[in-house]
Design a protein around this motif. Sequence first.
Motif, PDB file in Angstrom:
ATOM      1  N   MET A   1       9.007  -8.404   9.788  1.00  0.00           N
ATOM      2  CA  MET A   1       9.410  -7.685   8.598  1.00  0.00           C
ATOM      3  C   MET A   1       8.229  -6.843   8.116  1.00  0.00           C
ATOM      4  O   MET A   1       7.102  -7.317   8.088  1.00  0.00           O
ATOM      5  CB  MET A   1       9.836  -8.685   7.527  1.00  0.00           C
ATOM      6  N   ILE A   2       8.541  -5.599   7.750  1.00  0.00           N
ATOM      7  CA  ILE A   2       7.537  -4.737   7.116  1.00  0.00           C
ATOM      8  C   ILE A   2       8.069  -4.307   5.755  1.00  0.00           C
ATOM      9  O   ILE A   2       9.273  -4.349   5.507  1.00  0.00           O
ATOM     10  CB  ILE A   2       7.194  -3.497   7.975  1.00  0.00           C
ATOM     11  N   TYR A   3       7.155  -3.910   4.902  1.00  0.00           N
ATOM     12  CA  TYR A   3       7.511  -3.460   3.559  1.00  0.00           C
ATOM     13  C   TYR A   3       6.946  -2.069   3.355  1.00  0.00           C
ATOM     14  O   TYR A   3       5.804  -1.791   3.713  1.00  0.00           O
ATOM     15  CB  TYR A   3       6.962  -4.424   2.499  1.00  0.00           C
ATOM     16  N   GLU A   4       7.761  -1.215   2.763  1.00  0.00           N
ATOM     17  CA  GLU A   4       7.327   0.128   2.409  1.00  0.00           C
ATOM     18  C   GLU A   4       7.179   0.176   0.895  1.00  0.00           C
ATOM     19  O   GLU A   4       8.131  -0.112   0.165  1.00  0.00           O
ATOM     20  CB  GLU A   4       8.356   1.150   2.863  1.00  0.00           C
ATOM     21  N   MET A   5       5.979   0.505   0.439  1.00  0.00           N
ATOM     22  CA  MET A   5       5.720   0.643  -0.988  1.00  0.00           C
ATOM     23  C   MET A   5       5.511   2.124  -1.283  1.00  0.00           C
ATOM     24  O   MET A   5       4.587   2.741  -0.757  1.00  0.00           O
ATOM     25  CB  MET A   5       4.487  -0.160  -1.421  1.00  0.00           C
ATOM     26  N   ARG A   6       6.395   2.669  -2.095  1.00  0.00           N
ATOM     27  CA  ARG A   6       6.336   4.076  -2.460  1.00  0.00           C
ATOM     28  C   ARG A   6       5.904   4.161  -3.929  1.00  0.00           C
ATOM     29  O   ARG A   6       6.514   3.531  -4.789  1.00  0.00           O
ATOM     30  CB  ARG A   6       7.690   4.739  -2.253  1.00  0.00           C
ATOM     31  N   THR A   7       4.856   4.927  -4.198  1.00  0.00           N
ATOM     32  CA  THR A   7       4.331   5.085  -5.548  1.00  0.00           C
ATOM     33  C   THR A   7       4.396   6.555  -5.921  1.00  0.00           C
ATOM     34  O   THR A   7       3.862   7.399  -5.203  1.00  0.00           O
ATOM     35  CB  THR A   7       2.876   4.581  -5.637  1.00  0.00           C
TER      36      THR A   7
END
Length: 104
Positions: free
Chosen positions: A1-7
């Motif tokens: 599993m990977i996570y994408e954090m968009r700011t």
Amino acid sequence: MIYEMRTYRLKTGTVPAYLKLVEDEGIAVQKSHLGALVGYFFSEIGPLNQIVHVWAYASLDDREARRAALAADPRWQAFLPKIQSLIETMENQILKSAPFSPLK
């Protein structure tokens, strides 16, 4: 599993308008393609006028396919200009869970 954090750093004073647009029009389209929303946040302390949202994907290939499907959706294409005018800067990070993280 990977996570994408968009700011996203928004123009001063536009957080409420941005959140309303996303709630009313955008999030349903995103969820229909991107799937697993981990969280959607806005800042209160520290750097202000920031939106952070985190999405989970099985892999980078899964992310790429899901983001391509979102980009091709006419609903998303019609929605995107509404929020783009509120955004000053965008940052994107791909994160991997540490072995002891509760999010795997």
